[in-house]
Write a protein that holds these residues in place. Structure first.
Motif, PDB file in Angstrom:
ATOM      1  N   GLU A  75       0.817  -1.202   0.000  1.00  0.00           N
ATOM      2  CA  GLU A  75       0.000   0.000   0.000  1.00  0.00           C
ATOM      3  C   GLU A  75       0.859   1.264   0.000  1.00  0.00           C
ATOM      4  O   GLU A  75       0.619   2.199  -0.781  1.00  0.00           O
ATOM      5  CB  GLU A  75      -0.932   0.008   1.210  1.00  0.00           C
ATOM      6  CG  GLU A  75      -1.880   1.203   1.233  1.00  0.00           C
ATOM      7  CD  GLU A  75      -2.881   1.135   2.362  1.00  0.00           C
ATOM      8  OE1 GLU A  75      -3.875   1.875   2.302  1.00  0.00           O
ATOM      9  OE2 GLU A  75      -2.668   0.345   3.306  1.00  0.00           O
ATOM     10  N   SER A  81      -3.881  -1.943  -2.584  1.00  0.00           N
ATOM     11  CA  SER A  81      -4.632  -2.308  -1.382  1.00  0.00           C
ATOM     12  C   SER A  81      -4.945  -3.795  -1.409  1.00  0.00           C
ATOM     13  O   SER A  81      -5.549  -4.290  -2.368  1.00  0.00           O
ATOM     14  CB  SER A  81      -5.934  -1.508  -1.299  1.00  0.00           C
ATOM     15  OG  SER A  81      -5.665  -0.131  -1.177  1.00  0.00           O
ATOM     16  N   ASP A 217      -4.154   0.748  -7.145  1.00  0.00           N
ATOM     17  CA  ASP A 217      -5.544   1.079  -6.828  1.00  0.00           C
ATOM     18  C   ASP A 217      -6.224   1.912  -7.906  1.00  0.00           C
ATOM     19  O   ASP A 217      -7.473   1.963  -7.958  1.00  0.00           O
ATOM     20  CB  ASP A 217      -5.610   1.820  -5.489  1.00  0.00           C
ATOM     21  CG  ASP A 217      -5.289   0.928  -4.307  1.00  0.00           C
ATOM     22  OD1 ASP A 217      -5.363  -0.317  -4.456  1.00  0.00           O
ATOM     23  OD2 ASP A 217      -4.947   1.466  -3.234  1.00  0.00           O
TER      24      ASP A 217
END
Length: 391
Positions: A75, A81, A217
């Motif tokens: 992350e 994530s 992401d």
């Protein structure tokens, strides 16, 4: 001192240095296989010493803290994530790729790789009775680029069910841009092609050009569902012998298939010390990695400067990631055998033969510059000796 380049690996059963014995040449300087002649981070060695201090190397399982270390690292460093359940474990990236090929594709399916390609890709594809399809990369302005028109044509073949995407590229060291990765994912999704993204090198990131993960992401959910990432701490933290890797799988269906396969094959028992080392790397190793990356960047730039000034017939690609330098020797007009013999027998320098990376690698050699600066200087002098003999 945070990093230690004064390591001796001779007579240690180290594959990299054992080539001197195999070729009966004590003068040979090995600059090939992709591990570093730099001491593993002190924080990792201390964690291993603590584990050994417990006096028993019995059955051991990956803890919640282990998975949290991976999730936090991905992350913060790559904007990926993850949940612990989306991480599957395997002894190595190639083992994991073989598992995925075996259980997510069918015999005689076609699997695409960009060439030049990491040699084990060919082995695991063909050993699992699939067909390797080789799409050569295009050299433009001294770097590899993707021919997207040809990629779309290859993907349109109904027998093409998967591709292995080396991100960043080995052996060329190219950092694919987010736009390039997205185009690959868009085409793959359109043609229902699975992407197996080998991101084992993506933690070696030079400041001028950070790497991007295919599970970032910002990537559309649809494309994430078609992408599996294969990763390990081993390249960045010099842990090749630790034997721990991971598969990041956001697609629940594919994850269930692979989890069942892992249980069937009992490949989920991971090296105890590898688990300890990996957790320590991700929790405590960033300062060491930053220092090593700066050292590697200086080595890279010194090599590029030397080659540009003194050896213009050897044309290097400027590696944007990894600690591997891809060298074009085609100006010497030698066969691959003559090239290898000239380097090994005349200059006493052992590099990875480009021909092992497919036809697109013919006339090239791969040099590992993750060594002490004096050793790199020695290697460059040996390249000069080769040049003097064959210019």
């Amino acid at each position: 001192m945070l990093i230690d380049t004064q390591v001796t690996r001779k007579a240690t059963n180290c594959i990299k240095w054992n080539v001197r014995h195999d070729l009966n040449d004590d003068e040979l300087l090995p600059m090939w296989i992709a591990d570093m002649d730099i001491a593993t981070a002190p924080c990792i060695r201390l964690a291993l010493e603590k584990a050994l201090g417990e006096k028993v190397l019995g059955y051991f399982e990956a803890s919640s803290a282990f998975f949290k270390a991976i999730c936090d690292w991905e992350e913060k460093r790559h904007q990926v994530s993850l949940q612990a359940k989306q991480i599957l474990l395997s002894p190595s990236v190639t083992t994991a790729l073989s598992l995925a090929i075996r259980h997510l594709t069918k015999p005689m399916d076609k699997i695409l790789v960009f060439s030049p390609f990491y040699p084990p890709y060919k082995t695991i594809i063909e050993a699992n009775h699939r067909q390797l399809v080789d799409l050569p990369l295009v050299i433009k302005d001294g770097q590899y680029t993707i021919d997207f028109d040809q990629l779309a044509q290859f993907f349109s073949d109904s027998a093409m069910t998967a591709m292995i995407m080396c991100n960043p590229h080995n052996p060329g060291g190219r950092v694919w841009s987010a736009d390039e990765l997205l185009k690959v994912q868009q085409l793959a999704a359109k043609h229902h092609v699975l992407i197996f993204a080998d991101e084992i090198h993506n933690d070696i990131s030079y400041p001028d050009l950070p790497t991007s993960s295919m599970l970032n992401d910002q990537v559309d959910h649809v494309f994430q569902q078609q992408t599996l990432v294969f990763k390990s701490a081993t390249k960045a933290f010099n842990l090749a012998g630790a034997k721990v890797s991971f598969i990041f799988v956001k697609n629940e269906h594919y994850r269930e298939i692979l989890q069942n396969a892992i249980e069937q094959e009992q490949s989920n028992e991971i090296n105890t010390l590898g688990l300890v080392a990996t957790r320590a790397a991700y929790e405590q190793g960033l300062p060491w990695l930053n220092a090593v990356t700066a050292y590697l960047e200086d080595n890279r730039d010194a090599a590029l400067d030397y080659l540009g000034k003194y050896l213009p017939k050897i044309k290097p690609m400027k590696t944007e990631s990894t600690y591997l330098l891809w060298l074009d020797f085609c100006s010497y007009h030698l066969t691959d055998r003559q090239l290898a013999d000239g380097l090994t027998k005349k200059a006493h320098l052992f590099l990875n033969a480009g021909s092992d990376y497919g036809h697109a690698g013919e006339g090239f050699m791969r040099l590992n510059f993750a060594v002490d600066r004096k050793v790199l200087s020695d290697a460059l002098r040996r390249l000069s000796k080769f040049d003097q003999l064959y210019r």
